[in-house]
Motif scaffolding. Sequence first.
Motif, PDB file in Angstrom:
ATOM      1  N   THR A  29      -3.765 -17.386  -3.100  1.00 16.03           N
ATOM      2  CA  THR A  29      -3.375 -16.011  -3.377  1.00 16.03           C
ATOM      3  C   THR A  29      -4.649 -15.227  -3.731  1.00 16.03           C
ATOM      4  O   THR A  29      -5.635 -15.828  -4.157  1.00 16.03           O
ATOM      5  CB  THR A  29      -2.381 -15.948  -4.548  1.00 16.03           C
ATOM      6  N   THR A  30      -4.630 -13.917  -3.550  1.00 17.04           N
ATOM      7  CA  THR A  30      -5.813 -13.099  -3.818  1.00 17.04           C
ATOM      8  C   THR A  30      -5.508 -12.076  -4.903  1.00 17.04           C
ATOM      9  O   THR A  30      -4.616 -11.244  -4.733  1.00 17.04           O
ATOM     10  CB  THR A  30      -6.242 -12.335  -2.532  1.00 17.04           C
ATOM     11  N   PRO A  31      -6.218 -12.131  -6.049  1.00 20.60           N
ATOM     12  CA  PRO A  31      -6.003 -11.123  -7.091  1.00 20.60           C
ATOM     13  C   PRO A  31      -6.205  -9.725  -6.507  1.00 20.60           C
ATOM     14  O   PRO A  31      -7.130  -9.506  -5.728  1.00 20.60           O
ATOM     15  CB  PRO A  31      -7.078 -11.446  -8.136  1.00 20.60           C
ATOM     16  N   ALA A  32      -5.333  -8.794  -6.898  1.00 18.82           N
ATOM     17  CA  ALA A  32      -5.307  -7.493  -6.243  1.00 18.82           C
ATOM     18  C   ALA A  32      -6.372  -6.542  -6.766  1.00 18.82           C
ATOM     19  O   ALA A  32      -6.059  -5.530  -7.400  1.00 18.82           O
ATOM     20  CB  ALA A  32      -3.916  -6.884  -6.380  1.00 18.82           C
ATOM     21  N   SER A  33      -7.638  -6.824  -6.474  1.00 18.50           N
ATOM     22  CA  SER A  33      -8.724  -5.884  -6.778  1.00 18.50           C
ATOM     23  C   SER A  33      -8.672  -4.741  -5.769  1.00 18.50           C
ATOM     24  O   SER A  33      -7.976  -4.832  -4.756  1.00 18.50           O
ATOM     25  CB  SER A  33     -10.065  -6.605  -6.642  1.00 18.50           C
ATOM     26  N   VAL A  88       1.165  -9.381   5.531  1.00 22.74           N
ATOM     27  CA  VAL A  88       0.576  -9.547   4.202  1.00 22.74           C
ATOM     28  C   VAL A  88       1.715  -9.610   3.181  1.00 22.74           C
ATOM     29  O   VAL A  88       2.642  -8.803   3.234  1.00 22.74           O
ATOM     30  CB  VAL A  88      -0.362  -8.362   3.853  1.00 22.74           C
ATOM     31  N   ALA A  89       1.654 -10.585   2.279  1.00 17.24           N
ATOM     32  CA  ALA A  89       2.634 -10.631   1.184  1.00 17.24           C
ATOM     33  C   ALA A  89       2.189  -9.663   0.105  1.00 17.24           C
ATOM     34  O   ALA A  89       1.026  -9.679  -0.311  1.00 17.24           O
ATOM     35  CB  ALA A  89       2.753 -12.042   0.626  1.00 17.24           C
ATOM     36  N   VAL A  90       3.122  -8.812  -0.322  1.00 18.08           N
ATOM     37  CA  VAL A  90       2.779  -7.713  -1.234  1.00 18.08           C
ATOM     38  C   VAL A  90       3.647  -7.752  -2.494  1.00 18.08           C
ATOM     39  O   VAL A  90       4.833  -8.079  -2.437  1.00 18.08           O
ATOM     40  CB  VAL A  90       2.968  -6.350  -0.531  1.00 18.08           C
ATOM     41  N   PRO A  91       3.038  -7.396  -3.658  1.00 18.00           N
ATOM     42  CA  PRO A  91       3.830  -7.373  -4.896  1.00 18.00           C
ATOM     43  C   PRO A  91       4.625  -6.076  -4.997  1.00 18.00           C
ATOM     44  O   PRO A  91       4.160  -5.025  -4.560  1.00 18.00           O
ATOM     45  CB  PRO A  91       2.753  -7.407  -5.979  1.00 18.00           C
ATOM     46  N   THR A  92       5.836  -6.158  -5.521  1.00 18.54           N
ATOM     47  CA  THR A  92       6.557  -4.949  -5.937  1.00 18.54           C
ATOM     48  C   THR A  92       7.138  -5.248  -7.321  1.00 18.54           C
ATOM     49  O   THR A  92       7.051  -6.378  -7.805  1.00 18.54           O
ATOM     50  CB  THR A  92       7.699  -4.522  -4.976  1.00 18.54           C
ATOM     51  N   GLU A  93       7.754  -4.242  -7.949  1.00 20.04           N
ATOM     52  CA  GLU A  93       8.324  -4.467  -9.279  1.00 20.04           C
ATOM     53  C   GLU A  93       9.580  -5.333  -9.232  1.00 20.04           C
ATOM     54  O   GLU A  93       9.989  -5.892 -10.245  1.00 20.04           O
ATOM     55  CB  GLU A  93       8.614  -3.123  -9.970  1.00 20.04           C
ATOM     56  N   THR A  94      10.181  -5.470  -8.036  1.00 16.68           N
ATOM     57  CA  THR A  94      11.430  -6.254  -7.930  1.00 16.68           C
ATOM     58  C   THR A  94      11.112  -7.696  -7.561  1.00 16.68           C
ATOM     59  O   THR A  94      11.273  -8.594  -8.389  1.00 16.68           O
ATOM     60  CB  THR A  94      12.368  -5.620  -6.890  1.00 16.68           C
ATOM     61  N   VAL A  95      10.697  -7.904  -6.317  1.00 19.57           N
ATOM     62  CA  VAL A  95      10.302  -9.230  -5.821  1.00 19.57           C
ATOM     63  C   VAL A  95       9.136  -9.013  -4.864  1.00 19.57           C
ATOM     64  O   VAL A  95       8.858  -7.883  -4.474  1.00 19.57           O
ATOM     65  CB  VAL A  95      11.472  -9.941  -5.086  1.00 19.57           C
ATOM     66  N   TYR A  96       8.447 -10.088  -4.481  1.00 17.28           N
ATOM     67  CA  TYR A  96       7.374  -9.956  -3.487  1.00 17.28           C
ATOM     68  C   TYR A  96       7.971  -9.681  -2.106  1.00 17.28           C
ATOM     69  O   TYR A  96       9.047 -10.188  -1.776  1.00 17.28           O
ATOM     70  CB  TYR A  96       6.508 -11.221  -3.446  1.00 17.28           C
ATOM     71  N   GLY A  97       7.253  -8.866  -1.329  1.00 18.66           N
ATOM     72  CA  GLY A  97       7.704  -8.538   0.016  1.00 18.66           C
ATOM     73  C   GLY A  97       6.793  -9.152   1.064  1.00 18.66           C
ATOM     74  O   GLY A  97       5.629  -9.469   0.798  1.00 18.66           O
ATOM     75  N   LEU A  98       7.342  -9.335   2.271  1.00 19.78           N
ATOM     76  CA  LEU A  98       6.571  -9.813   3.414  1.00 19.78           C
ATOM     77  C   LEU A  98       6.318  -8.592   4.296  1.00 19.78           C
ATOM     78  O   LEU A  98       7.190  -8.168   5.045  1.00 19.78           O
ATOM     79  CB  LEU A  98       7.373 -10.888   4.164  1.00 19.78           C
ATOM     80  N   HIS A 112       9.010   0.840   3.183  1.00 20.86           N
ATOM     81  CA  HIS A 112       8.398   1.216   1.905  1.00 20.86           C
ATOM     82  C   HIS A 112       7.396   2.331   2.138  1.00 20.86           C
ATOM     83  O   HIS A 112       6.553   2.223   3.039  1.00 20.86           O
ATOM     84  CB  HIS A 112       7.705   0.012   1.266  1.00 20.86           C
ATOM     85  N   VAL A 113       7.497   3.388   1.337  1.00 18.75           N
ATOM     86  CA  VAL A 113       6.581   4.532   1.466  1.00 18.75           C
ATOM     87  C   VAL A 113       6.019   4.886   0.090  1.00 18.75           C
ATOM     88  O   VAL A 113       6.550   4.458  -0.939  1.00 18.75           O
ATOM     89  CB  VAL A 113       7.293   5.757   2.098  1.00 18.75           C
ATOM     90  N   ALA A 114       4.940   5.710   0.093  1.00 20.58           N
ATOM     91  CA  ALA A 114       4.178   5.978  -1.137  1.00 20.58           C
ATOM     92  C   ALA A 114       4.820   7.019  -2.043  1.00 20.58           C
ATOM     93  O   ALA A 114       4.521   7.069  -3.237  1.00 20.58           O
ATOM     94  CB  ALA A 114       2.759   6.400  -0.779  1.00 20.58           C
ATOM     95  N   SER A 115       5.686   7.889  -1.482  1.00 23.41           N
ATOM     96  CA  SER A 115       6.262   8.989  -2.275  1.00 23.41           C
ATOM     97  C   SER A 115       7.488   9.527  -1.554  1.00 23.41           C
ATOM     98  O   SER A 115       7.664   9.281  -0.360  1.00 23.41           O
ATOM     99  CB  SER A 115       5.227  10.115  -2.410  1.00 23.41           C
ATOM    100  N   PRO A 116       8.319  10.298  -2.259  1.00 26.15           N
ATOM    101  CA  PRO A 116       9.468  10.922  -1.584  1.00 26.15           C
ATOM    102  C   PRO A 116       9.022  11.783  -0.389  1.00 26.15           C
ATOM    103  O   PRO A 116       9.670  11.786   0.651  1.00 26.15           O
ATOM    104  CB  PRO A 116      10.092  11.783  -2.684  1.00 26.15           C
ATOM    105  N   GLU A 117       7.887  12.477  -0.533  1.00 23.15           N
ATOM    106  CA  GLU A 117       7.395  13.325   0.567  1.00 23.15           C
ATOM    107  C   GLU A 117       7.044  12.463   1.783  1.00 23.15           C
ATOM    108  O   GLU A 117       7.300  12.842   2.924  1.00 23.15           O
ATOM    109  CB  GLU A 117       6.148  14.118   0.147  1.00 23.15           C
ATOM    110  N   PRO A 168       1.821  -0.595  -9.208  1.00 19.87           N
ATOM    111  CA  PRO A 168       0.538   0.077  -8.961  1.00 19.87           C
ATOM    112  C   PRO A 168      -0.193  -0.472  -7.729  1.00 19.87           C
ATOM    113  O   PRO A 168      -0.799   0.306  -6.979  1.00 19.87           O
ATOM    114  CB  PRO A 168      -0.260  -0.175 -10.246  1.00 19.87           C
ATOM    115  N   VAL A 169      -0.131  -1.775  -7.520  1.00 18.85           N
ATOM    116  CA  VAL A 169      -0.841  -2.367  -6.374  1.00 18.85           C
ATOM    117  C   VAL A 169      -0.196  -1.935  -5.059  1.00 18.85           C
ATOM    118  O   VAL A 169      -0.874  -1.503  -4.118  1.00 18.85           O
ATOM    119  CB  VAL A 169      -0.851  -3.916  -6.480  1.00 18.85           C
ATOM    120  N   MET A 170       1.125  -2.014  -5.017  1.00 16.45           N
ATOM    121  CA  MET A 170       1.843  -1.648  -3.792  1.00 16.45           C
ATOM    122  C   MET A 170       1.675  -0.157  -3.505  1.00 16.45           C
ATOM    123  O   MET A 170       1.485   0.250  -2.353  1.00 16.45           O
ATOM    124  CB  MET A 170       3.315  -2.034  -3.952  1.00 16.45           C
TER     125      MET A 170
END
Length: 341
Positions: free
Chosen positions: A6-10, A27-37, A65-70, A133-135
């Motif tokens: 695994t790679t620390p999210a720098s 890429v496997a990505v962290p979210t606040e719920t569960v990790y995503g593929l 998954h998107v960065a903001s409502p906009e 924050p990472v996602m």
Amino acid sequence: MGCHCTTPASAEAIQQAAEHLAAGRLVAVPTETVYGLGADATNPQAVANIFRAKGRPSTNPLILHVASPEAASPWVRLTDSAGQPIPWLQQQWECTATFWPGPLTVVVPKSNAVADGVTAGADTVAIRVPNHPVMLSLLQTCPFPIAAPSANRSNYISPTRAEHVLAALADQVAMILDGGDCRCGLESTIIRLAAEGVELLRPGAIPIESLETVFGPVRVPMATDSTEGNVTAVMAAPGMMRKHYSPAKPMYPVGVSESLPVAIHRVGRIAFAPLADDQASRYAWIATLSEKGDLEEVARNLYGALRLADAADCDAILIDVCERTGIGRAIMDRIDRACAR
Ligand code: TXA
Ligand code: MG
């Protein structure tokens, strides 16, 4: 494709993850719920690879998954065929944004920009702004939305830490971005926006009671269970199987212990709060999910305990139950599925 660790999210790692995604890799990505593929949602080949990597039926659509409502706007259609705004839809969409970033996914009519592979051919898309924050930083770096299901093999338990992904999907991903343990530990709540009022498709990290303060009444489709005569919620998300999120070992809710097969001698127990000594002495293995029986903490630790139960030296697992209100509804939904045979 494949990775060994695994790679620390720098900041550098997030940049690297964005480059992998842009090149069509998973890429496997962290979210606040569960990790995503995750994959670039605009790259049909990369999206197809998600289904292959998970062993997921191509009929089961993915969350965008998107960065903001906009940033969600180009992917949804809130107007009728004449291009006129649909007032109830616009209003519910605005309500949705008040929960973002957060563990709420909405199913809405999709725009033509969404690739068919993501929605499994449906005319709706499931979309959310995750609160990690990472996602969020990754989504801001990428010029495309990230399509991602939970990063587990189809039907197994969702991953709540980077090591869970490494154990099952290391050979399928270019990188596992480690953003720490997931804060919620259960998947997002999924609702469908509808003229009759929003409808629950999957209970999850945001309780219905919180949604109702903003959306008004949330409809929960109910049906009578043919075997038990119980009234249970029917979930309309195509991926909600009766048996899901299951450990390999047989699991039983506490209270039906009298129905444990007699041949089982070494019983494990998943307890929501510490057990009294006379109770504890009955079990070959115990996982305690919360020192104080706090249900948020139970939710956070549940999937990790299901995985440990599989590795533990016992033949069956008894697990606590709770009331189906607040976060308890999602906890019990997952326990029902994990216990289903
Ligand atoms: O918390 C989460 O939601 C995590 C993180 C990674 O975001 N993702 C997740 O994805 O749980 P997945 O694929 O494991 O579950 C998504 C569910 C599936 O049951 C799928 O059938 C449903 O969402 N879904 C996706 N698109 C849909 C649509 N257009 N209509 C109805 N259900 C949809
Ligand atoms: Mg899943």
